[in-house]
Design an enzyme around this catalytic site. Structure first.
Site, PDB file in Angstrom:
ATOM      1  N   LYS A 265       0.847  -1.195   0.000  1.00 52.24           N
ATOM      2  CA  LYS A 265       0.000   0.000   0.000  1.00 52.24           C
ATOM      3  C   LYS A 265       0.882   1.246   0.000  1.00 52.24           C
ATOM      4  CE  LYS A 265      -3.359   2.514   2.924  1.00 52.24           C
ATOM      5  NZ  LYS A 265      -4.214   2.481   4.127  1.00 52.24           N
ATOM      6  N   ASP A 270      -2.593  10.019   3.954  1.00 48.80           N
ATOM      7  CA  ASP A 270      -4.005   9.649   4.079  1.00 48.80           C
ATOM      8  C   ASP A 270      -4.732  10.650   4.976  1.00 48.80           C
ATOM      9  OD1 ASP A 270      -6.449   8.455   4.184  1.00 48.80           O
ATOM     10  OD2 ASP A 270      -5.818   6.718   5.387  1.00 48.80           O
ATOM     11  N   LYS A 277     -10.338  12.607   8.263  1.00 48.10           N
ATOM     12  CA  LYS A 277      -9.929  12.153   9.589  1.00 48.10           C
ATOM     13  C   LYS A 277      -9.903  13.316  10.569  1.00 48.10           C
ATOM     14  CE  LYS A 277      -6.753   8.455   8.166  1.00 48.10           C
ATOM     15  NZ  LYS A 277      -7.404   7.333   8.847  1.00 48.10           N
ATOM     16  N   ASP A 347     -12.211   6.930   3.619  1.00 48.38           N
ATOM     17  CA  ASP A 347     -11.020   6.671   4.440  1.00 48.38           C
ATOM     18  C   ASP A 347     -10.614   5.201   4.385  1.00 48.38           C
ATOM     19  OD1 ASP A 347      -8.935   7.249   6.078  1.00 48.38           O
ATOM     20  OD2 ASP A 347     -10.110   7.409   7.923  1.00 48.38           O
ATOM     21  N   GLU A 349      -9.503   3.681   1.932  1.00 47.84           N
ATOM     22  CA  GLU A 349      -8.956   3.803   0.581  1.00 47.84           C
ATOM     23  C   GLU A 349      -7.907   2.740   0.271  1.00 47.84           C
ATOM     24  OE1 GLU A 349      -7.770   5.333   3.136  1.00 47.84           O
ATOM     25  OE2 GLU A 349      -5.645   4.896   2.863  1.00 47.84           O
ATOM     26  N   ARG A 351      -7.784  -0.496   0.800  1.00 45.28           N
ATOM     27  CA  ARG A 351      -8.308  -1.710   0.156  1.00 45.28           C
ATOM     28  C   ARG A 351      -8.705  -1.433  -1.290  1.00 45.28           C
ATOM     29  NH1 ARG A 351     -12.603  -2.258   4.879  1.00 45.28           N
ATOM     30  NH2 ARG A 351     -10.778  -1.358   5.898  1.00 45.28           N
TER      31      ARG A 351
HETATM   32  N1  BES Z   1      -4.451   4.358   6.925  1.00 44.11           N
HETATM   33  C1  BES Z   1      -5.602   4.044   7.671  1.00 44.11           C
HETATM   34  C2  BES Z   1      -5.369   3.004   8.739  1.00 44.11           C
HETATM   35  C3  BES Z   1      -4.462   3.366   9.890  1.00 44.11           C
HETATM   36  C4  BES Z   1      -5.013   3.878  11.052  1.00 44.11           C
HETATM   37  C5  BES Z   1      -3.127   3.137   9.832  1.00 44.11           C
HETATM   38  C6  BES Z   1      -4.193   4.170  12.121  1.00 44.11           C
HETATM   39  C7  BES Z   1      -2.300   3.442  10.912  1.00 44.11           C
HETATM   40  C8  BES Z   1      -2.845   3.945  12.055  1.00 44.11           C
HETATM   41  C9  BES Z   1      -6.702   3.519   6.748  1.00 44.11           C
HETATM   42  O1  BES Z   1      -6.709   3.995   5.466  1.00 44.11           O
HETATM   43  C10 BES Z   1      -7.990   3.889   7.378  1.00 44.11           C
HETATM   44  O2  BES Z   1      -8.248   5.055   7.495  1.00 44.11           O
HETATM   45  N2  BES Z   1      -8.784   2.905   7.767  1.00 44.11           N
HETATM   46  C11 BES Z   1     -10.023   3.129   8.390  1.00 44.11           C
HETATM   47  C12 BES Z   1     -10.955   2.050   7.911  1.00 44.11           C
HETATM   48  C13 BES Z   1     -12.384   2.288   8.295  1.00 44.11           C
HETATM   49  C14 BES Z   1     -12.931   3.513   7.585  1.00 44.11           C
HETATM   50  C15 BES Z   1     -13.156   1.051   7.959  1.00 44.11           C
HETATM   51  C16 BES Z   1      -9.831   3.041   9.898  1.00 44.11           C
HETATM   52  O3  BES Z   1      -9.020   2.242  10.360  1.00 44.11           O
HETATM   53  O4  BES Z   1     -10.455   3.815  10.605  1.00 44.11           O
HETATM   54 ZN    ZN Z   2      -4.865   4.590   4.722  1.00 44.01          ZN
HETATM   55 ZN    ZN Z   3      -7.785   5.834   5.290  1.00 48.57          ZN
END
Ligand code: BES
Ligand code: ZN
Ligand code: ZN
Length: 498
Positions: A265, A270, A277, A347, A349, A351
């Protein structure tokens, strides 16, 4: 760091600093330490008898020899109990010693590898160099103040007794250096800020590596990806003015070797996109390309080690930002696989860019696919900061990863991908959604990706926890860790052994 291997004895080394490791009992000392002690008039034994140096794990003491030995100073570092000793503790002790030596302002040191007969010289030297280089890692590229106060060890001299010993030390030290430099590259990319480490910068790094190590590289821009049908990757990339790139690195192409695909990835920042976020700790999201960094590092190390496998490194790279052209909750995307996805959160993104990368990887008919991604905060909730979530559709491949993890000390823990989890992402308007409820968040990420690998053996590593850390660990300073590089390299080195 310059690593030299020389034939010679510790007690006759005449440079500035000699590094010696000691278990907590003199009975467990190997020959080099015994001989130094003898020449030093039993000074070490006395220190231990008096309890001034106990040999506890990571205990360190800098000593002056005052002419009793040819060397001027000795750093003693403890290894703890011999019965509890392993290579992970050894890497930690090597790191501790490295930091003490660096902070003392020493530039060159020598060290007799022979510390314990239950590990070979090759294993000991590889792990010593790994602990030493990775433990003394610093990210100072953007600091302009007090640069003259920054300290660094220049040369490590590993001492072996016989020509045969020297040869195996050379082998181990070389591997340790190559692998640690690959981890260092990954850490630099992760620690680099998002205004520097853009998708275009990742392309430049990959081009450098490809040129140096004779790899093939193919880079698609967003227009080409769109023409190919990568609707999921393209949707994410469209929200940013920084051009997205879809990078493929290939090593040992057309040589008839088994193919392994590594997918990382590469979200260089992000923000969450339209599902933005919270601003607190958002700066950490520069590390959202840690999967890509691990793939780049592993590819580089594999090429330098000449691992006999056909490796395909696939890196979908883009920012995830809100913008007039950004994709939106409710959008339906057509992925390269033909499957449609309803966007619930922009968010989630990772996947989306990965699903097209996984489908693309199938073109190479790989024997195995391993993807690495900072995919879910839920994985950090489940397993903490130090453990990688492991998912897979093939027990043999999972086992190989678990075995590699035991060797490198990068912890992984398997989570399930049972069919019933798919119910969480059923959609009313598309084939499925990109998120479920809050339940089983890390697993849902894995279940989503599973839809894109068909029957190919595949493992997904959610590195959201260990990609960056806030607290120093024995040979992992806080910040970007380069997690996954050593794990992947170990897996690939052992691939044909099973
Ligand atoms: N990059 C984040 C995941 C992440 C969170 C990595 C904290 C490192 C530390 C990812 O893209 C994300 O935002 N995932 C969301 C998924 C949700 C919307 C299902 C998440 O974890 O909140
Ligand atoms: Zn991410
Ligand atoms: Zn994200």
């Amino acid at each position: 760091m310059n690593i030299q291997v020389e034939r010679g004895a510790a007690d006759s080394y005449a440079g500035g600093l000699l590094l010696l490791f000691s278990f907590d009992s003199p009975e467990d000392w190997e020959e080099p330490l015994r001989k130094v002690d003898l020449k030093w008039g039993g000074f070490l034994s006395t220190l231990m008898k008096q309890g001034d140096f106990k040999g506890e794990l990571f205990e360190s003491r800098l000593l002056y020899t005052h002419g009793t030995l040819p060397v001027q100073r000795v750093l003693l570092t403890g290894l703890g109990k011999k019965s509890e000793f392993d290579l992970e503790k050894w890497r930690g002790a090597s790191s501790k010693a490295g930091k003490a030596i660096r902070d003392s302002g020493t530039k060159t040191l020598a060290f007799p590898i022979k510390t314990l007969s239950t590990f070979s010289e090759e294993e000991l030297s590889e792990s010593f160099i790994t602990g030493f280089i990775l433990g003394t890692y610093q990210f100072n590229e953007f600091k302009t103040l007090d640069r003259d106060k920054m300290k660094q060890v220049d040369t490590v001299i590993c001492l072996g007794k016989t020509a045969e010993e020297v040869k195996s030390i050379e082998k181990g030290a070389r591997a340790g250096k190559i692998i640690s430099e690959a981890v260092t590259r990954a850490r630099d990319l992760v620690n680099g800020p998002a205004n520097q480490v853009t998708p275009t910068a990742l392309v430049r790094t990959c081009q450098d590596i490809a040129r140096t190590h004779n790899m093939d590289i193919h880079v698609m821009d967003v227009g080409e990806a769109e023409a190919m049908g990568m609707g999921a990757f393209v949707a994410v990339a469209k929200g940013s003015h920084e051009p997205g790139k879809f990078i493929t690195l290939e090593y040992n192409r057309d040589k008839g070797m088994e193919t392994i695909a590594l997918v990382g990835k590469g979200i260089t920042f992000d923000s969450g996109g339209i599902s933005i976020k919270p601003s607190e700790r958002m700066e950490r999201m520069k590390d959202d390309m840690s999967g890509a960094a691990a793939v780049i590092g592993a590819m580089e190390a594999a090429a330098r080690l000449q691992i006999p496998l056909h490796l395909v490194g696939i890196i979908p790279a883009t920012e995830n930002l809100p913008d007039g052209k950004a994709y939106k909750p409710g959008d339906i995307l057509k992925s390269l696989s033909g499957q449609t996805v309803e966007v619930i959160s922009t968010d989630a993104e990772g996947r989306l860019i990965l699903c097209d990368a996984l489908t693309y990887s199938l073109r190479y008919q790989p024997k195995a696919i391993i993807d690495l991604a900072t995919l879910t905060g839920a994985c950090v909730v489940a397993l903490g900061d130090n453990v990688t979530g492991l998912f897979g559709n093939d027990d043999d491949l999972v086992k190989r990863i678990e075995e590699a993890s035991k060797k490198t000390g990068e912890k992984v823990w398997r989570l399930p991908l049972w069919d019933e989890y798919f119910d969480y992402i059923k959609s009313d308007s598309a084939d499925f959604k990109n998120v479920g409820t809050r339940a089983a968040g890390a697993i849902i990420g894995g279940v989503f990706l599973n839809r894109f690998v068909q029957k190919t053996p595949w493992v997904h590593l959610d590195i959201a926890g260990p990609a960056s850390i806030d607290k120093d660990q024995p040979y992992v300073p806080k910040g970007g860790t380069g997690v996954g590089v050593r794990l992947l390299v170990q897996l690939l080195r052992d691939w044909n052994k099973v």
